[in-house]
Design a protein around this motif. Structure first.
Motif, PDB file in Angstrom:
ATOM      1  N   GLU A   1      -8.005   5.293  -6.916  1.00 54.30           N
ATOM      2  CA  GLU A   1      -6.679   6.668  -6.251  1.00 54.30           C
ATOM      3  C   GLU A   1      -5.913   6.027  -6.751  1.00 54.30           C
ATOM      4  O   GLU A   1      -5.033   7.454  -7.548  1.00 54.30           O
ATOM      5  CB  GLU A   1      -6.584   6.906  -4.641  1.00 54.30           C
ATOM      6  CG  GLU A   1      -8.435   6.800  -3.601  1.00 54.30           C
ATOM      7  CD  GLU A   1      -7.918   7.011  -2.326  1.00 54.30           C
ATOM      8  OE1 GLU A   1      -6.555   6.059  -1.692  1.00 54.30           O
ATOM      9  OE2 GLU A   1      -8.449   6.689  -1.067  1.00 54.30           O
ATOM     10  N   THR A   2      -5.403   5.195  -7.105  1.00 57.14           N
ATOM     11  CA  THR A   2      -3.971   4.760  -7.809  1.00 57.14           C
ATOM     12  C   THR A   2      -3.891   4.905  -9.285  1.00 57.14           C
ATOM     13  O   THR A   2      -3.449   6.609  -9.603  1.00 57.14           O
ATOM     14  CB  THR A   2      -3.387   4.022  -7.481  1.00 57.14           C
ATOM     15  OG1 THR A   2      -2.972   3.369  -6.111  1.00 57.14           O
ATOM     16  CG2 THR A   2      -2.067   3.842  -8.306  1.00 57.14           C
TER      17      THR A   2
ATOM     18  N   GLU B   1       1.035  -1.436  -0.519  1.00 61.64           N
ATOM     19  CA  GLU B   1       0.022  -0.537   0.133  1.00 61.64           C
ATOM     20  C   GLU B   1       1.118   0.959  -0.034  1.00 61.64           C
ATOM     21  O   GLU B   1       0.404   2.413  -1.238  1.00 61.64           O
ATOM     22  CB  GLU B   1      -1.184  -0.134   1.734  1.00 61.64           C
ATOM     23  CG  GLU B   1      -1.590   1.227   1.420  1.00 61.64           C
ATOM     24  CD  GLU B   1      -3.020   1.086   2.403  1.00 61.64           C
ATOM     25  OE1 GLU B   1      -3.608   2.047   2.778  1.00 61.64           O
ATOM     26  OE2 GLU B   1      -3.302  -0.129   2.794  1.00 61.64           O
ATOM     27  N   ASP B   2       1.873   1.046   0.835  1.00 62.28           N
ATOM     28  CA  ASP B   2       2.500   2.530   0.768  1.00 62.28           C
ATOM     29  C   ASP B   2       3.347   2.901  -0.484  1.00 62.28           C
ATOM     30  O   ASP B   2       3.895   3.903  -1.315  1.00 62.28           O
ATOM     31  CB  ASP B   2       4.193   1.988   2.182  1.00 62.28           C
ATOM     32  CG  ASP B   2       3.506   2.289   3.003  1.00 62.28           C
ATOM     33  OD1 ASP B   2       2.349   2.935   3.320  1.00 62.28           O
ATOM     34  OD2 ASP B   2       4.500   1.715   3.912  1.00 62.28           O
TER      35      ASP B   2
ATOM     36  N   THR C   1     -10.936   0.859  -3.622  1.00 61.91           N
ATOM     37  CA  THR C   1     -10.283   2.352  -3.617  1.00 61.91           C
ATOM     38  C   THR C   1      -9.063   2.842  -3.350  1.00 61.91           C
ATOM     39  O   THR C   1      -8.654   3.502  -4.120  1.00 61.91           O
ATOM     40  CB  THR C   1     -10.752   2.817  -1.877  1.00 61.91           C
ATOM     41  OG1 THR C   1     -12.189   2.401  -2.074  1.00 61.91           O
ATOM     42  CG2 THR C   1     -10.497   3.975  -1.545  1.00 61.91           C
ATOM     43  N   LEU C   2      -8.624   1.499  -3.432  1.00 65.38           N
ATOM     44  CA  LEU C   2      -6.844   2.208  -3.308  1.00 65.38           C
ATOM     45  C   LEU C   2      -6.440   2.246  -4.356  1.00 65.38           C
ATOM     46  O   LEU C   2      -6.397   2.993  -5.055  1.00 65.38           O
ATOM     47  CB  LEU C   2      -5.913   1.338  -2.379  1.00 65.38           C
ATOM     48  CG  LEU C   2      -4.681   1.275  -2.873  1.00 65.38           C
ATOM     49  CD1 LEU C   2      -3.531   2.890  -2.943  1.00 65.38           C
ATOM     50  CD2 LEU C   2      -3.546  -0.480  -2.308  1.00 65.38           C
TER      51      LEU C   2
ATOM     52  N   PRO D   1     -11.716  -1.707   0.479  1.00 66.96           N
ATOM     53  CA  PRO D   1     -10.303  -0.340   0.824  1.00 66.96           C
ATOM     54  C   PRO D   1      -9.334  -1.095  -0.938  1.00 66.96           C
ATOM     55  O   PRO D   1      -8.761   0.140  -0.960  1.00 66.96           O
ATOM     56  CB  PRO D   1     -10.049  -1.311   2.090  1.00 66.96           C
ATOM     57  CG  PRO D   1     -10.854  -1.610   3.232  1.00 66.96           C
ATOM     58  CD  PRO D   1     -11.814  -2.392   2.256  1.00 66.96           C
ATOM     59  N   TRP D   2      -9.399  -2.341  -0.821  1.00 64.67           N
ATOM     60  CA  TRP D   2      -8.397  -2.476  -2.083  1.00 64.67           C
ATOM     61  C   TRP D   2      -8.088  -2.177  -3.338  1.00 64.67           C
ATOM     62  O   TRP D   2      -7.983  -0.981  -4.063  1.00 64.67           O
ATOM     63  CB  TRP D   2      -8.116  -3.992  -2.295  1.00 64.67           C
ATOM     64  CG  TRP D   2      -7.418  -4.531  -4.008  1.00 64.67           C
ATOM     65  CD1 TRP D   2      -7.353  -4.186  -4.257  1.00 64.67           C
ATOM     66  CD2 TRP D   2      -5.584  -3.910  -3.671  1.00 64.67           C
ATOM     67  NE1 TRP D   2      -6.212  -4.359  -5.817  1.00 64.67           N
ATOM     68  CE2 TRP D   2      -5.576  -4.458  -4.493  1.00 64.67           C
ATOM     69  CE3 TRP D   2      -4.714  -3.609  -2.950  1.00 64.67           C
ATOM     70  CZ2 TRP D   2      -4.246  -4.244  -5.608  1.00 64.67           C
ATOM     71  CZ3 TRP D   2      -3.033  -3.497  -2.912  1.00 64.67           C
ATOM     72  CH2 TRP D   2      -2.984  -3.861  -4.418  1.00 64.67           C
TER      73      TRP D   2
ATOM     74  N   ARG E   1       1.050   4.162  -3.308  1.00 63.97           N
ATOM     75  CA  ARG E   1       0.575   5.401  -2.798  1.00 63.97           C
ATOM     76  C   ARG E   1       2.102   6.428  -3.344  1.00 63.97           C
ATOM     77  O   ARG E   1       1.589   7.119  -3.424  1.00 63.97           O
ATOM     78  CB  ARG E   1       0.294   5.533  -1.852  1.00 63.97           C
ATOM     79  CG  ARG E   1      -0.669   5.158  -0.987  1.00 63.97           C
ATOM     80  CD  ARG E   1      -1.453   5.399   0.542  1.00 63.97           C
ATOM     81  NE  ARG E   1      -2.598   4.478   0.401  1.00 63.97           N
ATOM     82  CZ  ARG E   1      -4.000   4.762   0.631  1.00 63.97           C
ATOM     83  NH1 ARG E   1      -3.552   5.963  -0.797  1.00 63.97           N
ATOM     84  NH2 ARG E   1      -4.758   4.059   0.965  1.00 63.97           N
TER      85      ARG E   1
END
Length: 171
Positions: free
Chosen positions: A60-61, A7-8, A56-57, A53-54, A11
């Motif tokens: 966003e990415t 995730e880091d 959503t990530l 959540p995955w 982002r």
């Protein structure tokens, strides 16, 4: 200092994130897989019921302009776990990922790494290690340019042959 998580890394990613999956089965104790085995199917029209959540990530990415591509090299006929992945892949696509499938029989002349991986911005490789039963064991981050180049060229060679999710039909 703890190693960054996937995730880091996502982002921080600026241009591209590619993911190569080559196993015919993963964590068979995954609650989503168990529910699928019992007959549960996500309703594509009820986004609230399957968004997580995955996704959503990923949304966003990709909204930042990062191209996220996922490639699954699969044996045919598909294992039950890969059939499950196929059935839920519409969620990855809805979040902005590009997904392709490559039947294993079309990879004989390709040099592929021995492990699944994420390659971020062509420079950072997150290697995933799994046990023979498909259980996740650990991961390692590799920044060696030679390894990144090898993973990138292997991914691109396989991607060129692979079938977009929208066109792939399970056997």
């Amino acid at each position: 200092m703890a190693a960054p998580t996937l995730e880091d890394l996502l982002r921080q990613c600026r241009h591209s994130a590619v993911h190569l999956e080559m196993r015919d089965g993963y964590m068979r104790d995954d609650p989503m897989f168990i529910a699928w085995q019992r007959g549960h199917r996500d309703d594509p029209t009820d986004r609230a019921s399957w968004w997580r959540p995955w996704l959503t990530l990923m949304q966003e990415t990709t909204a930042r302009g990062v191209a996220v591509r996922r490639l699954r090299i699969v044996s045919e006929p598909l294992s039950d776990y890969v059939q499950f992945e196929y059935d839920v892949t519409f969620t990855n696509v809805a979040a902005g990922e590009q997904v392709r499938w490559l039947p294993r029989r079309h990879t004989t002349d390709l040099a592929l790494p021995g492990n699944d991986f994420w390659l971020l911005d062509g420079t950072t490789v997150m290697v995933h290690h799994f046990g023979g039963d498909g259980q996740f064991m650990d991961e390692e981050i590799v920044t060696d340019p030679t390894v990144a180049k090898l993973c990138g060229s292997a991914f691109e060679a396989a991607w060129e042959r692979a079938i977009p999710h929208e066109e792939y039909r399970t056997v």
